[in-house]
Design an enzyme around this catalytic site. Sequence first.
Site, PDB file in Angstrom:
ATOM      1  N   GLU A 122      -7.423   5.743  10.197  1.00 35.42           N
ATOM      2  CA  GLU A 122      -7.155   5.493   8.786  1.00 35.42           C
ATOM      3  C   GLU A 122      -7.688   6.625   7.908  1.00 35.42           C
ATOM      4  O   GLU A 122      -7.054   6.998   6.914  1.00 35.42           O
ATOM      5  CB  GLU A 122      -7.770   4.153   8.367  1.00 35.42           C
ATOM      6  N   GLN A 162      -2.330  -0.653   8.304  1.00 36.79           N
ATOM      7  CA  GLN A 162      -1.690  -1.789   8.980  1.00 36.79           C
ATOM      8  C   GLN A 162      -2.168  -3.139   8.462  1.00 36.79           C
ATOM      9  O   GLN A 162      -1.383  -4.062   8.280  1.00 36.79           O
ATOM     10  CB  GLN A 162      -1.914  -1.668  10.481  1.00 36.79           C
ATOM     11  N   HIS A 206      -8.201  -9.738   9.961  1.00 36.93           N
ATOM     12  CA  HIS A 206      -6.806  -9.611   9.541  1.00 36.93           C
ATOM     13  C   HIS A 206      -6.511 -10.444   8.293  1.00 36.93           C
ATOM     14  O   HIS A 206      -5.357 -10.765   8.036  1.00 36.93           O
ATOM     15  CB  HIS A 206      -5.856 -10.053  10.663  1.00 36.93           C
TER      16      HIS A 206
END
Length: 354
Positions: free
Chosen positions: A76, A98, A145
């Site tokens: 990243e 992502q 997430h």
Amino acid sequence: MTEILNRPAPTETSVATRRMTMIEAIRDAHEVAMAADERVVVYGQDVGYFGGVFRCTAGLQRRFGKARCFDAPISEQGIVGTAIGMAAYGLRPVVEIQFADYMYPAYDQIVSEAARIRYRSAGDFTCPLVIRMPVGGGIFGAETHSQSPEALFTHVAGLKTVMPSTPHDAKGLLLAAIEDPDPVIFLEPKRLYNGPFDGYPDRPIVAWKNHPAATVPEGYFTEPLGKAAIRRAGSAVTVLAYGTMVHVALAAANEAGVDAEIIDLRTLLPLDLDTIAASVHKTGRCVIVHEATLTSGFGAELAALVQAECFYHLEAPIRRVAGWDMPYPHVHEWNYFPGPARVGAAMRETAEAV
């Protein structure tokens, strides 16, 4: 603002529209921008060949080639660092992290470089960069997430922070972000990708095709950064929300029977304080709803601004409804997630406070 090349001139004729999911609207915005301006490049992890983990970039590599839509290594910091260099030297990169949970290795590049390059160079360099990130919970993604880190970006001078709640706004705001001469953090509520979500996990998913905000103009259009939208007019209490919480707040107001005015912020920075203040002046009461943790969340800044701008109009304490102050819990996701029951109770209590 720097112009996108080959932008169609506005006309007085009606614009063709198409019903889209938020995924389709984001993909369409990429296609429109890339077709109009050869400087726009798109990349990130699995963004090229596969089309992104949520398929928001599907087909772009096939249409525009590997030089303009490509896959990046799992770094990243590298993704954002190279994009800053591209932006400083004339390109308009749109990069995807992502999941927002993965952005922390890139945070130094975002804060120390992207946000400051205009000021450090006295305007000699700018950074027309868009960083897209899926945010929020509701998909049982657990703590790695499901995070909502918007307050980490709204704290940084030099960044703009956007979070749409509908397909229409997702396309219009993304095109406006790509045009912007400065870095924009574009946060996409993953729970809204395929349909609006009212906070009840046991109900069938309502498809966007049945929602009026899924009617999206074809071709080029923008929604202005820094302009909120009133999603429901009311006089008893003002509710400030963004992303998934807009739909939860709408469901909560209907079920609780509260005459709430619900404002979708859309852009967290720049913030449409005029629309917020006008509503609170009318209602005299304010509830703030967000999915992120309560302490030091963006709702605290909103509460401070409402207090400063609307003090003599307030008839009750400002109320915040948010996630728990803990890492995102997998097992207790639907207790952590501010649902219609919690939000509706806060609306009722605030509207009835004397």
